[in-house]
Design a protein around this motif. Structure first.
Motif, mmCIF file in Angstrom:
data_model
loop_
_atom_site.group_PDB
_atom_site.id
_atom_site.type_symbol
_atom_site.label_atom_id
_atom_site.label_comp_id
_atom_site.label_asym_id
_atom_site.label_seq_id
_atom_site.Cartn_x
_atom_site.Cartn_y
_atom_site.Cartn_z
ATOM 1 N N ILE A 69 17.147 10.682 1.312
ATOM 2 C CA ILE A 69 16.363 9.457 1.484
ATOM 3 C C ILE A 69 14.880 9.779 1.698
ATOM 4 N N LEU A 70 14.585 10.832 2.453
ATOM 5 C CA LEU A 70 13.178 11.216 2.641
ATOM 6 C C LEU A 70 12.558 11.593 1.293
ATOM 7 N N GLU A 71 13.334 12.285 0.475
ATOM 8 C CA GLU A 71 12.837 12.647 -0.866
ATOM 9 C C GLU A 71 12.560 11.391 -1.686
ATOM 10 N N ARG A 72 13.502 10.463 -1.658
ATOM 11 C CA ARG A 72 13.324 9.212 -2.415
ATOM 12 C C ARG A 72 12.096 8.457 -1.898
ATOM 13 N N THR A 73 11.927 8.482 -0.583
ATOM 14 C CA THR A 73 10.786 7.793 0.035
ATOM 15 C C THR A 73 9.481 8.393 -0.473
ATOM 16 N N ALA A 74 9.430 9.717 -0.486
ATOM 17 C CA ALA A 74 8.216 10.389 -0.947
ATOM 18 C C ALA A 74 7.959 10.081 -2.417
ATOM 19 N N ASP A 75 9.012 9.937 -3.188
ATOM 20 C CA ASP A 75 8.853 9.722 -4.632
ATOM 21 C C ASP A 75 8.427 8.294 -4.963
ATOM 22 N N HIS A 76 8.640 7.377 -4.019
ATOM 23 C CA HIS A 76 8.320 5.979 -4.327
ATOM 24 C C HIS A 76 6.818 5.737 -4.298
ATOM 25 N N LYS A 77 6.352 4.955 -5.265
ATOM 26 C CA LYS A 77 4.937 4.578 -5.287
ATOM 27 C C LYS A 77 4.837 3.156 -4.753
ATOM 28 N N GLY A 78 4.180 2.998 -3.617
ATOM 29 C CA GLY A 78 4.106 1.685 -2.970
ATOM 30 C C GLY A 78 4.627 1.824 -1.545
ATOM 31 N N SER A 79 4.608 0.709 -0.815
ATOM 32 C CA SER A 79 5.092 0.771 0.570
ATOM 33 C C SER A 79 6.579 1.080 0.590
ATOM 34 N N ALA A 80 6.937 2.181 1.215
ATOM 35 C CA ALA A 80 8.350 2.540 1.327
ATOM 36 C C ALA A 80 8.750 2.415 2.786
ATOM 37 N N PHE A 81 9.864 1.748 3.021
ATOM 38 C CA PHE A 81 10.311 1.539 4.399
ATOM 39 C C PHE A 81 11.705 2.122 4.585
ATOM 40 N N VAL A 82 11.820 3.026 5.525
ATOM 41 C CA VAL A 82 13.105 3.644 5.823
ATOM 42 C C VAL A 82 13.443 3.446 7.288
ATOM 43 N N GLU A 83 14.614 2.913 7.539
ATOM 44 C CA GLU A 83 15.118 2.841 8.907
ATOM 45 C C GLU A 83 16.048 4.032 9.121
ATOM 46 N N VAL A 84 15.787 4.808 10.155
ATOM 47 C CA VAL A 84 16.681 5.917 10.481
ATOM 48 C C VAL A 84 17.380 5.577 11.795
ATOM 49 N N ILE A 90 0.860 -1.179 0.000
ATOM 50 C CA ILE A 90 0.000 0.000 0.000
ATOM 51 C C ILE A 90 0.899 1.232 0.000
ATOM 52 N N ASP A 91 0.479 2.275 -0.677
ATOM 53 C CA ASP A 91 1.351 3.426 -0.910
ATOM 54 C C ASP A 91 1.505 4.274 0.366
ATOM 55 N N LEU A 92 2.312 3.772 1.281
ATOM 56 C CA LEU A 92 2.582 4.479 2.531
ATOM 57 C C LEU A 92 4.082 4.734 2.629
ATOM 58 N N LYS A 93 4.434 5.839 3.239
ATOM 59 C CA LYS A 93 5.851 6.149 3.476
ATOM 60 C C LYS A 93 6.123 5.899 4.948
ATOM 61 N N ILE A 94 6.804 4.809 5.237
ATOM 62 C CA ILE A 94 6.976 4.382 6.629
ATOM 63 C C ILE A 94 8.397 4.697 7.090
#
Lengths: 621, 371
Positions: free
Chosen positions: B219-234, B150-154
């Motif tokens: 990375i936040l920019e890339r996350t926002a640009d992704h279509k679909g579930s994006a998962f970023v560990e900070v 699902i298109d969420l930025k996590i």
């Protein structure tokens, strides 16, 4: 009760036909014998022939318990009549038993002198042992006093479906339709609508459809040829109010009610749910209606289901989740969040026997106090309860209306008996349904997240996407008006009270409770809620016909109670509260109105029989 | 039976378009077509209540910095941005963003986000979570949100400790860690968050560092640009209960030698002198040294959109002291999203003749009439 005897006009065979006002049949067999289908098809047929109907499916939680054993017995009781019934009947007068276990489990319920139709093929040695019979009950006189009809159902079915060329296993499975055919002859029914239904059901497998039809016709013809009963029985059409009817089950009516509420409010319906007995049919039904813009989300668990619903409600949808008691337990924390964030959503609890996993396929009303109080903190919400399968439609719309206009979570308390029970339902005209007016905040100049409507105390609904209304909500206590996080002691007390008052004021927006009998007062008021309606109504009617000063009232709104409830209770000498629990409504009534309410409590996973309530009333008079 | 004339039409409201009331609520203005926001536009009026020196401040600041660009690039107004969180220090994040926000319950943020995004696909929905919130109490929801795509930025703030409850070990705390609830050391193997994401077949998996503000922004920019579930560990430092958890590789003095920035299509090279790289020997990675500017031909080349996630999986296993800690986008692939598929099913159903006729629906099936 036979009313009169006349010549058969059915055209099948000259013989005499007895007229009965109503008949109660129970079909029973192994879980895999198709007894639910058999019962449903007889019901469907009776409804289309104009009888009033009421059903009680009763099946084990296991999908296929070991064949021939007592835990594997599945039953379906049907009451069909020429008058207004309202319950599936206290005791069957006909038992169709497909094996010894089905006979053993159900015999005790059968009326004395009733008819037993046995599948004699299933009474072989091993089956008797599995059912716990040391001696064949057909031979030890234990069935004396009943009218026993033995039919080699399995053998005759296999012979009957031979022309279709289907396999032995499929052929044997048609035996339930043979039994159905037997009953259709006994009650002088036309099989036309059932043939149509069978062809629809097996649309993709025409050879199976034909086999089932052949089996049913063979059952009918066999009964006719050997005249398995001396007289056929006829139950005439019921005199129902004018209208167009269909047969409806509670879960189906619930689903349709919420689709209607979505239309009436102009808000798309989002249903998040995790499969659970006996609520899953609501998910199945709603998932078929995407053409109404209905979203269904099969969540990874109960918590995710309500979480998604709250998220959808935040976004402006009509949020709905459905479950049974164990699922409500899991959803409690999220329900608290919905109360705190004051978002509109509806939670359907199709109650089953508890606690814990309890009795998944049996009915109970023991989640009322869970709905009232089962959350941390002071956490009031609105509770409504339908009282018949068809009423599920009406109360679903009511639940949605209250949620959307009062910005509050609403719990709709259905139960297994309503969910799986069927009755004729007068199809309403869409124009006659209540309008649901929904307002969204759009003005940044005046918007405050927790500024309330002065009349209802509802807070404004401001949905993401609305420019200038960006705001944050959450589960931490809110400052009044601004909605900012606040730990201020006085603000907290104020917010607790205002949330309670908001729910209390819903009472101004619901109908008063009606008394059936003597509205001005009398000796006894029998008050109930939910699915006990039919049994209470019938029991009170019977005692009144004998001159008893007893009245009935039924609560469809449980929190808040109708404004006139205290006044109504005070007009009666005694108040009797039949419930399928240990006295949960009684506790609330005693607390709220200081009334000496008396309980009649049944916790057996089975609905009340009319005579049980009747007896209690007689005791109290 | 059919009665389309009198039944209300849902056609204009089912959230395929912006929220619209059926009642007297005003129609919303047309969305603007230019989106020129500043960092200030994303700063709420709430006092930020994290401990002074917390890594969360950096994440908040970088988010507020990149949001204007994201809105401009995606042509979305600020009111279409939503931040949803669970419980914990990281989950206070939405209060400080001047967008729509929802501070929900512990571990469940992905579920709220799922319901919102499914019904309102035009919204950009962020989920802010932590190692306890997202991997312990809410591990189940995280897995299912990722596998549904699902298109969420996590964004998962990993500080390897429970902060808001004052210092118990978390599911990412290293084995043997001594905390208030493990005075003689934990006996639990920690979770590698990226492995969980890859196992759930997430379509975007990345890692960054709170103190590397430039990389964090990227990375936040890339996350926002992704279509679909994006998962970023900070990796995020908790200076109160777990100070210095990442300093062995995140400290500016050693960072270039102890971390490696993954770049799509480029050989994996690191070190202050850019003279070390990663090579594969069979299925095992090894560090190879070379003369700066002359990398050997067999260095591993990063491919974030490789057909299968084996490379990403292998990279998540690189860890100190033997290897540099990889940062960047491990995996990025385009797959149809849950919300796209749901909307497609609904649009198809609603386009059918006779769709949405309530009178026809409730009167469907076998009926009989009593005169």
């Amino acid at each position: 009760m036979p009313l009169k005897t006349e010549e058969s006009t059915s055209g099948h065979k000259p013989g005499s036909i007895e007229e009965h006002e109503n008949v109660i049949i129970r079909f029973a067999g192994d879980s895999g014998d198709g007894m639910q289908v058999t019962g449903s098809m007889f019901t469907h047929n009776a409804a289309l022939l104009g009888n009033d109907i009421s059903t009680l499916p009763d099946f084990p939680a296991e999908i296929r318990a070991p064949a021939g054993t007592l835990p594997g017995v599945s039953g379906f009781q049907l009451n069909f009549s020429s008058f207004d019934i309202k319950t599936p009947g206290d005791a069957p007068e006909v038992l169709v038993a497909m094996n010894p276990a089905a006979l053993k489990v159900n015999l005790g319920d059968l009326t004395q002198g009733g008819m037993i139709v046995l599948n004699s093929d299933a009474f072989g040695g091993n089956n008797l042992k599995k059912a716990g019979y040391a001696v064949d009950p057909r031979e030890d006189n234990s069935l004396a006093g009943y009218q026993v009809v033995q039919v080699p159902v399995s053998t005759l079915t296999v012979l009957a479906v031979k022309p279709t060329g289907i396999g032995q296993k499929d052929a044997a499975r048609c035996k339930n339709m043979f039994a159905l055919g037997l009953m259709f002859w006994v009650y002088d029914r036309s099989m036309e609508s059932t043939m149509r239904a069978i062809r629809e059901k097996f649309g993709k497998k025409p050879e199976i459809a034909e086999a089932n039809i052949l089996a049913m016709q063979a059952g009918y013809n066999y009964a006719d040829t050997v005249e398995i009963v001396p007289n056929q029985i006829r139950v005439s059409k019921a005199v129902l109010p004018r209208g167009t009817y269909k047969m409806i089950m509670g879960n189906e009516a619930t689903a349709l009610g919420f689709i209607a509420a979505s239309k009436l409010s102009g808000r798309p319906l989002f249903y998040g749910s995790y499969p659970i007995t006996p609520a899953s049919d609501i998910l199945h039904e709603l998932s078929r209606h995407k053409d109404f813009g209905v979203y269904t989300f099969q969540a990874e668990d109960e918590i995710a289901a309500i979480g998604a619903v709250i998220g959808a409600a935040f976004g402006g949808a009509l949020g709905l989740t459905g479950t049974s008691g164990p699922g409500i337990a899991l959803k409690s924390e999220a329900l608290g969040l919905a109360v705190m964030t004051e978002l509109p959503l509806v939670v359907v609890n199709v109650q089953r026997g508890g606690p814990s996993t309890g009795l998944p396929t049996k009915t109970e009303q023991a989640d009322l106090l869970q709905a009232m109080f089962g959350r941390n903190g002071e956490c009031p919400l609105c509770i409504v309860a339908p009282c018949t399968p068809g009423d599920c439609f009406t109360m679903a719309i009511e639940a949605a209306r209250i949620a959307l206009t009062h910005m509050v979570p609403v719990i709709l308390l259905s139960d297994g008996y309503l969910a799986n029970g069927a009755e004729p339902w007068s199809i309403p005209r869409v124009e006659s349904l209540p309008k649901i007016s929904v307002k969204f905040a759009t003005d940044p100049a005046t918007y405050k997240p927790y500024k309330r409507d002065p009349e209802t105390l509802a807070r404004p609904w401001a949905s993401p996407g609305t420019p200038g209304l960006e705001h944050r909500i959450g589960g931490i206590e809110k400052e009044e008006v601004t909605g900012n996080v606040s730990y201020d002691p006085e603000n907290h007390e104020k917010m607790v009270k205002v949330r309670a008052e908001k729910v209390a004021r819903i009472a101004n927006d619901i109908p008063p409770i009606e008394v059936v009998g003597d509205p001005q007062g009398g000796d006894i008021l029998v008050i109930g809620w939910g699915s006990t309606y039919g049994a209470i109504d019938q029991a009170v009617g019977r005692v009144r016909r004998r001159g008893g000063r007893v009245s009935a009232a039924h609560l469809r709104y449980l929190n808040p109670f109708p404004n006139n409830l205290g006044d109504v209770l005070s007009r009666f000498e005694k108040v009797l509260v039949p419930e399928m629990n240990m006295g949960q409504l009684r506790l609330l009534l005693r607390d709220r109105y200081l009334v000496n309410a008396i309980g009649l409590n049944k916790i057996q996973g089975q609905p009340f029989k009319i005579k049980e309530i009747e007896k209690k009333i007689e005791e109290l008079l | 039976m059919s009665d389309t004339k009198n039944s209300l039409s849902l056609g204009d409201s089912p959230l395929l378009s912006p929220v619209q009331a059926s009642g007297p609520a005003a129609v919303l203005p047309e969305p603007k077509d230019s989106f020129t926001y500043t960092k200030q536009d994303f700063t709420s009026d709430q006092i930020v209540r994290w401990c002074p020196g917390c890594g969360d401040y950096s994440i908040l600041a970088q988010m507020q910095k990149v949001m204007p660009g994201i809105c401009a690039r995606h042509k979305i107004p600020r009111e279409n941005v939503v931040f949803i969180s669970g419980i914990g220090c990281s989950s206070r994040f939405p209060y400080y963003m001047n967008t729509y926000g929802f501070h929900s319950i512990h571990g469940r943020a992905p579920t709220f986000a799922t319901g919102l995004k499914t019904t309102r696909p035009e919204l950009q929905v962020w989920v802010m979570t932590g190692d306890g919130d997202g991997l312990s109490i809410g591990g189940n929801h995280l897995i299912h949100a990722l596998r549904r795509n699902i298109d969420l930025k996590i964004v998962l703030f990993n500080n390897r400790i429970y902060g808001l409850t004052k210092g118990q070990y978390s599911p990412t705390s290293e084995l043997g860690k001594k905390t208030k609830s493990s005075p003689v050391g934990t006996v639990e193997q920690p979770i590698n968050p990226l492995l969980i994401a890859l196992a759930a077949e997430a379509t975007f998996v990345a890692r960054t560092l709170d103190t590397d503000t430039k990389h964090l922004q990227e990375i936040l920019e890339r996350t926002a640009d992704h279509k679909g579930s994006a998962f970023v560990e900070v990796y995020q430092n908790c200076n109160i209960f777990n100070d210095g958890a990442f300093e062995s590789f995140a400290d500016i003095a050693v960072r270039k030698d102890k971390t490696v920035i993954l770049e799509h299509g480029k050989p994996i090279v690191f070190g202050k002198e850019r003279n070390r790289g990663i090579r594969l020997r069979g299925l095992k990675a090894e560090v190879v040294e070379f003369t700066a500017g002359a990398p050997p031909a067999d260095l591993l080349v990063h491919d974030e959109s490789a057909e299968d996630p084996t490379l990403a999986y292998l990279l998540t296993h690189l860890n100190e002291p033997e290897f540099p800690v990889p940062l960047g986008v491990f995996r990025s692939e385009r797959r149809e999203t849950y919300d796209e598929l749901v909307q497609k099913q609904i649009k198809t159903a609603m386009a059918k003749p006779g769709a949405g006729n309530l009178q026809a629906l409730i009167a469907s099936g076998d009926t009989w009439t009593v005169e």
